[in-house]
Design a protein around this motif. Sequence first.
Motif, PDB file in Angstrom:
ATOM      1  N   GLY A  20       5.561  12.520  -1.990  1.00 58.35           N
ATOM      2  CA  GLY A  20       5.166  11.362  -2.223  1.00 58.35           C
ATOM      3  C   GLY A  20       5.548  10.349  -1.040  1.00 58.35           C
ATOM      4  N   ARG A  21       6.726  10.506  -0.362  1.00 54.33           N
ATOM      5  CA  ARG A  21       6.906   9.857   0.834  1.00 54.33           C
ATOM      6  C   ARG A  21       5.929  10.265   1.886  1.00 54.33           C
ATOM      7  N   ALA A  22       5.444  11.275   2.136  1.00 52.27           N
ATOM      8  CA  ALA A  22       4.437  11.789   3.302  1.00 52.27           C
ATOM      9  C   ALA A  22       3.198  11.150   2.906  1.00 52.27           C
ATOM     10  N   VAL A  23       2.499  10.997   1.662  1.00 51.14           N
ATOM     11  CA  VAL A  23       1.520  10.276   1.350  1.00 51.14           C
ATOM     12  C   VAL A  23       1.718   8.626   1.645  1.00 51.14           C
ATOM     13  N   GLY A  24       2.889   8.211   1.131  1.00 52.31           N
ATOM     14  CA  GLY A  24       2.914   6.723   1.116  1.00 52.31           C
ATOM     15  C   GLY A  24       3.245   6.225   2.755  1.00 52.31           C
TER      16      GLY A  24
ATOM     17  N   ARG B 201       6.515  18.225   5.783  1.00 50.93           N
ATOM     18  CA  ARG B 201       7.736  19.010   6.074  1.00 50.93           C
ATOM     19  C   ARG B 201       8.667  18.151   6.910  1.00 50.93           C
ATOM     20  N   ALA B 202       8.614  17.158   7.731  1.00 53.30           N
ATOM     21  CA  ALA B 202       9.755  16.403   8.172  1.00 53.30           C
ATOM     22  C   ALA B 202      10.418  16.022   7.002  1.00 53.30           C
ATOM     23  N   GLU B 203       9.740  15.272   5.827  1.00 51.34           N
ATOM     24  CA  GLU B 203      10.832  14.759   4.766  1.00 51.34           C
ATOM     25  C   GLU B 203      11.462  16.023   4.153  1.00 51.34           C
ATOM     26  N   LEU B 204      10.989  16.840   3.840  1.00 45.63           N
ATOM     27  CA  LEU B 204      11.579  18.295   3.412  1.00 45.63           C
ATOM     28  C   LEU B 204      12.837  18.542   4.392  1.00 45.63           C
ATOM     29  N   ALA B 205      12.867  18.590   5.646  1.00 52.79           N
ATOM     30  CA  ALA B 205      13.821  18.567   6.676  1.00 52.79           C
ATOM     31  C   ALA B 205      15.072  17.478   6.317  1.00 52.79           C
ATOM     32  N   GLU B 206      14.692  16.451   5.735  1.00 52.25           N
ATOM     33  CA  GLU B 206      15.695  15.441   5.534  1.00 52.25           C
ATOM     34  C   GLU B 206      16.314  15.708   4.175  1.00 52.25           C
TER      35      GLU B 206
ATOM     36  N   LEU C  61      -3.205  17.343   8.663  1.00 52.05           N
ATOM     37  CA  LEU C  61      -2.469  17.810   9.513  1.00 52.05           C
ATOM     38  C   LEU C  61      -1.436  16.672   9.520  1.00 52.05           C
ATOM     39  N   PHE C  62      -1.865  15.375   9.757  1.00 53.63           N
ATOM     40  CA  PHE C  62      -0.888  14.379   9.749  1.00 53.63           C
ATOM     41  C   PHE C  62       0.217  14.293   8.434  1.00 53.63           C
ATOM     42  N   ILE C  63      -0.547  14.452   7.395  1.00 56.88           N
ATOM     43  CA  ILE C  63       0.367  14.316   6.136  1.00 56.88           C
ATOM     44  C   ILE C  63       1.089  15.631   5.912  1.00 56.88           C
ATOM     45  N   VAL C  64       0.827  16.845   6.184  1.00 60.50           N
ATOM     46  CA  VAL C  64       1.329  17.923   6.064  1.00 60.50           C
ATOM     47  C   VAL C  64       2.487  18.071   6.982  1.00 60.50           C
ATOM     48  N   SER C  65       2.502  17.538   8.159  1.00 56.15           N
ATOM     49  CA  SER C  65       3.321  17.342   9.286  1.00 56.15           C
ATOM     50  C   SER C  65       4.544  16.254   8.568  1.00 56.15           C
ATOM     51  N   ARG C  66       4.081  15.313   8.159  1.00 52.91           N
ATOM     52  CA  ARG C  66       5.231  14.270   7.863  1.00 52.91           C
ATOM     53  C   ARG C  66       5.921  14.839   6.304  1.00 52.91           C
TER      54      ARG C  66
ATOM     55  N   MET D  78       1.129  -1.232   0.155  1.00 50.68           N
ATOM     56  CA  MET D  78      -0.062   0.090   0.005  1.00 50.68           C
ATOM     57  C   MET D  78       0.909   1.343   0.164  1.00 50.68           C
ATOM     58  N   ALA D  79       1.851   1.130   0.666  1.00 47.15           N
ATOM     59  CA  ALA D  79       2.814   2.497   0.774  1.00 47.15           C
ATOM     60  C   ALA D  79       3.224   2.823  -0.318  1.00 47.15           C
ATOM     61  N   THR D  80       3.919   1.637  -1.235  1.00 46.75           N
ATOM     62  CA  THR D  80       4.069   2.049  -2.583  1.00 46.75           C
ATOM     63  C   THR D  80       3.051   2.977  -3.531  1.00 46.75           C
TER      64      THR D  80
END
Length: 739
Positions: free
Chosen positions: A269-273, A255-260, A248-253, A1-3
Amino acid sequence: MATFLYRLGRFAFRRRHLVTLLWVALLALAGAGAASAPAPTSGSFSMPGTEAQRAFDLLEKRFPGGGADGATARVVFKAPDGRKMTDPANKARVDKAVADLRTGSDQVVSVTDPYTSRAVSRDGTTAYVHVAYEANGMELTDATREALTEAGTEAREGGLTVEIGGDALQAMPETGTGEVVGVVVAGIVLVVTFGSLVAAGLPLLTALIGVGIGASSITALASALDLGSTTGILATMIGLAVGIDYALFIVSRHRAELAEGHDPEEAAGRAVGTAGSAVVFAGLTVVIALVGLAVVDIPMLTKMGVAAAGTVAIAVLIALTLIPALLGYAGRRILGRKAREALVGGGAATAVPDAPGEGSPAGAGTRWARFVLRRPVAVLLVGVVGLGALAVPAASLETGLPDDGAQPTSTTQRRAYDLLSEGFGPGFNGPLMVVVDGDGKAAARTADAIRGLDGVAAVTPPTPNKAGDTAMLTVVPKDRPSSTATEDLVRDIRDTTGDDVLVTGQTAMNIDFSQKMNDALPPYLALVVGLAFLLLTVVFRSVLVPLKAALGFLLSVVAALGAVVAVFQWGWLGSVFGVEQTGPIMSMMPIFMVGVVFGLAMDYEVFLVTRMREAYVHGERPGEAVVTGFRHGARVVTAAAVIMIAVFAGFIGSSEQMVKMIGFGLAAAVLFDAFVVRMAIVPAVLALLGHRAWWLPRWLDRVLPDVDVEGERLRKELTGGSAGPGDPDADREQRLVRT
């Protein structure tokens, strides 16, 4: 599902113009349908299998056109001090009011004359006029209501006190205040959480779009599907709640992926996955809880649940598609100014609040998680004992439906209720209608039998139909409609008389409704918790984690019910919350709280614990995984919970007792579940269980589908890793299923 979700997120990001246009078109289409649709009614209300419903069906058949389930009103007149209602001048004023009521609307079925129907009190100071309508309270026209309220104008001018009670004044439920309060608070919380107006505005925008599509679709289909005007209220409340949460959950994730260091498209894509997988399963738990209302077997509740579930499904789809599309427009502006400058200048990822970063200062969530890990037993005991103490009043729960006696004293309904109680006795506010399926002799025997029962104040002579094979008689209890004594009287009448005698009326309907809700609660609870347990077992690939989630939810709901009983039934702190009259708890309250709060609680559970499992599967020790989950999720879950508490608490200020009770109960339940269960009991239990928390029998591991919620396969695919024997994650998975 994540993919799959990862690819969907990237697609929506790249084709943002198309995706946004499609959602705007859906909103416009739903709005146009709602604007052109006939106005919704209250919907037909029925309770299959109850005696009160069988009585109504018999009355419709044997007394056609009698408006058996129509609205009623009581216009109460009280003479000035030293005067009586039998005085000629006062009698003339009442006669004028009766004439005006009879000619004021074509929805009127009958209007009684108090001087011929014995509706004058013994001391002569009070009289009432009973008005029956062919339509129920919410289907009455404005002209009919206006004629009712103006019928006593001349009597008031003549010095009489005139008040009106009954469900004929029942207005369409007013919504908007609670939602506005919730949206304002949500905006403030989101700005504080994200430090960016763009990031704060995005969840609000998408939630409102989802609610707009859902509510407009319900309005457009209301007439065709016989959806009541109240159907959209639950859908709006739940849709707004989960819509903000999921975004809120997806936007937060993201932002974390951008920070990495990922570019915006890859981060989306990673946030939604990853977070999107949690959103899908959290949404499924909410849908299960809402659709499960069909277990109650009340068509109106079933339709409300299905409609609200549809709105939740829309919120999930928006989170998976529209959110990444809008993230494409936002770019790096989704971060705060300082975070953007840090990333552009090669600064540390810790500049982004959502990003953990190596060597980053510990946030409040991290510090709290470490505190719980050091003292898990103490935290667990305090949480369980505290909620257990709050749950004690729930053992005294009495359910029913509040009557006009629970209205504020400023309303005419409450004043009419009090005048009737003073002049005739409290039972006159809730007379029982007894239907006898038989001839006049059977009706007379029934009346005599009822007169001999305790708790009966009066029994009217039977009124036969034209065919003479059915009769109606009215029984006036001694006690008020919502009392246990009146409930006992209804049971006594049913036990004393035969199967050919049926008890109905608003009071009996309320009693049957409460009983039906109480009977449905155990199977509903078993269905919702059971299905969600299976779903969470698939998500977490664990037996103990879903069990802990279900038990924690039950603890928080019972504690919230205890708080409701203490305030609304016992009167504790009643003045603080504007409770003017204590009484039974609304019969819908337990099952309503189970359905709504369960969905929201599982949102927080899935989002918080999924990050813990993700960290554990990727090699962290159990304690480290708990800290990682809190570092990533505590801030977001806290913000989501505060928003929901604000939305529900906004309804506490309502003048309607039932709305006030719902707002208080849901706000308390979210408070207990989010901050005591999810933030304290859950990490304490996981700390005590250690590796055992993620244990899954080998045979069950082979049976369950692997939905890859934590994105392990996605991570391997993106990094080019393998799942061979030397892979640490593969070794961890082997340990997870080892029995």
